[in-house]
Design a protein around this motif. Sequence first.
Motif, mmCIF file in Angstrom:
data_model
loop_
_atom_site.group_PDB
_atom_site.id
_atom_site.type_symbol
_atom_site.label_atom_id
_atom_site.label_comp_id
_atom_site.label_asym_id
_atom_site.label_seq_id
_atom_site.Cartn_x
_atom_site.Cartn_y
_atom_site.Cartn_z
ATOM 1 N N HIS A 1 0.914 -1.182 0.483
ATOM 2 C CA HIS A 1 -0.005 -0.234 -0.236
ATOM 3 C C HIS A 1 1.066 1.489 0.383
ATOM 4 C CE1 HIS A 1 -3.424 2.052 0.270
ATOM 5 N NE2 HIS A 1 -3.355 2.790 1.660
ATOM 6 N N ASP B 1 1.344 5.373 -0.100
ATOM 7 C CA ASP B 1 -0.151 6.415 0.321
ATOM 8 C C ASP B 1 0.755 7.504 -0.080
ATOM 9 O OD1 ASP B 1 -0.790 4.459 3.209
ATOM 10 O OD2 ASP B 1 -1.988 5.279 1.871
ATOM 11 N N HIS C 1 -2.283 4.534 -3.123
ATOM 12 C CA HIS C 1 -3.981 5.418 -2.337
ATOM 13 C C HIS C 1 -3.435 7.023 -2.474
ATOM 14 C CE1 HIS C 1 -5.908 6.380 1.373
ATOM 15 N NE2 HIS C 1 -6.211 7.480 0.037
ATOM 16 N N MET D 1 -3.619 10.694 -1.969
ATOM 17 C CA MET D 1 -4.463 11.637 -1.779
ATOM 18 C C MET D 1 -4.019 12.518 -1.950
ATOM 19 S SD MET D 1 -3.780 9.595 2.291
ATOM 20 C CE MET D 1 -3.253 8.428 1.530
ATOM 21 N N ASP E 1 -9.159 1.186 5.956
ATOM 22 C CA ASP E 1 -7.378 1.849 5.642
ATOM 23 C C ASP E 1 -7.251 2.822 6.919
ATOM 24 O OD1 ASP E 1 -5.339 3.973 2.860
ATOM 25 O OD2 ASP E 1 -5.124 2.921 5.152
HETATM 26 ZN ZN ZN Z 1 -4.126 4.188 2.586
#
Ligand code: ZN
Length: 555
Positions: free
Chosen positions: A321, A323, A354, A356, A466
């Motif tokens: 994962h 981020d 992911h 953001m 998450d």
């Molecule tokens: Zn995340």
Amino acid sequence: MGLNYYQIKKNVLRARKLVIRGTNTAGSGHPGGSFSMAEILGCLFNKYLKFDPKNPQWEDRDRLVLSKGHAAPGLFSNMAVAGYFPESELDTLRKFGSKLQGHPDLKCPGVEFCGGSLGTGLSYSVGIALAGKIDSKDYHVYTIMGDGESDEGQVWEAAMTAAKYKVDNLTAFLDRNFIQQDSYTEKIMPLDKKLESDNLSEMWKDASRWKTGDKWRAFGWNVIEIDGHRVEQIDSAIAKANATKGVPTIIISRTIKGKSVEHMEDNPAWHGKAPDTDVVPIINMELDSQFMIAPSIIAGDMTNLENEVKRCVSGRADYIHLDVMDGQFVPNKTFDHTKIKELRPLTVIPFDSHLMINDPVKHVRDYIDAGSDIITVHAEVTDASSFGEIHDILKQNQVGVGFAINPDTELPEWFYNFIPSLDQLIVMSVVPGKSGQKYIEETHDKMARLNVILKEHNFSGYIEADGGVNLENIGSVFADGARAFVGGGAIIGQQDVRDAIRDFRNEVLKSRRGLLLDKANELGGTELVKKWIGLHVVGEKKEEIKKIAQERGYL
Ligand code: ZN
Ligand code: DX5
């Protein structure tokens, strides 16, 4: 072009359920060996095999030879998913007049070889591969053999021939599940170095003792050894095999017979037996609840993310994962696609990116090019038009499509149209921006609300939990419907990632076993609960599941 990981996993699941449907309806058949090769067939049918279901005899098609022909239900179910015939055809398995017999038969369009008399598929494959070379055709021949099958002498004659004639348009798979007919291969005819322990069902877990590959190397083959249930490893092995010239390749695939149904796994009894009707709904529920563990590397040493990725690899993570934070969508800044590109060569484990970030539609291509296997963007910075654009770009590049909602964001109505083709929904259980936060308890109720909407709109992807997921709450988060679990502080933040991932898996397993017992009790009361428990005869499973049944008051 992406791995198309989610599409492959979805179709593998469909195929496994068809194997259960077909063998149960027929009252006989071979689920065990169909399940050990399930991911191999999934990769072949959904990414590599050139074929046309409408024109099964297309002369330039790739050829798939199922030498271990008893696993015909596995082949037929993939053919149904691929469109050769309707899925309902599996209900005619092994019936008089059906084209789906107990072993592959040329009466079924698309079947290349009447497998069943073990040991002969490789010879046939060498022949059609040689014919391809003589006719200057560029089709590829893929052959799947059983490990027990390779006791047959003809296999080794064919192996010598393939090496002598440099048949590099042939890729063989050895479905190394350590079980043949009614016992373990290493008891009947060892293919590997002598084992100290008697617990042969654990054999496959220690590849360091493996010597099967040396036999094939001695016969002049290129050998690749993989975990035969990891789609990403199968994918990369096939690509390497196809690029290897002048020598045939065998992909020795460490597999589990009966994989994905606990009571069938590593259990010789399911070599050739059909599941009973009363447990089929429970088996299907078990198949529907495969799960993935995704460590979040920002919880580690941000100055050495290479090492954090290596810790995920040695810890046998299912995804990694990543981020990405831009310092605008969230105050924190972590890394962008350039770092992902640097990390990509370290492993084939799927990258779960992911984002953001603001304006994701402007940057999504960079994250595709960097090697993401799935890209998730946030509801708070997209709308129907920008998400539609992102969705289409990802689908075109065979990258998984993800959508994330913050704790105080409900699923926007404009999004409902995208649900049927969504691969992953991230339900944030912390306010995004950093790892190590506490799970927001209200997320449990939110997941219940979401499940209603997702079910109404035919969601067939994974919910990824998450934020703040740990050993204490992961069981209930699984019961809420999550099937992918991000672990930052609770995994990467721990000393030993492998132990942390194993503990995560065990907690989810406990929760899943409880849900399956609930289903057994709902369908058939104590009697079916006892029957379900009784099926689990390998190792300690029966006692462990019995304890859960007692805790739930079923015994
Ligand atoms: Zn995340
Ligand atoms: C937070 C990130 C999460 C976080 C997970 O913004 O999206 O992935 O890193 O870390 P833990 O599991 O420690 O909450």
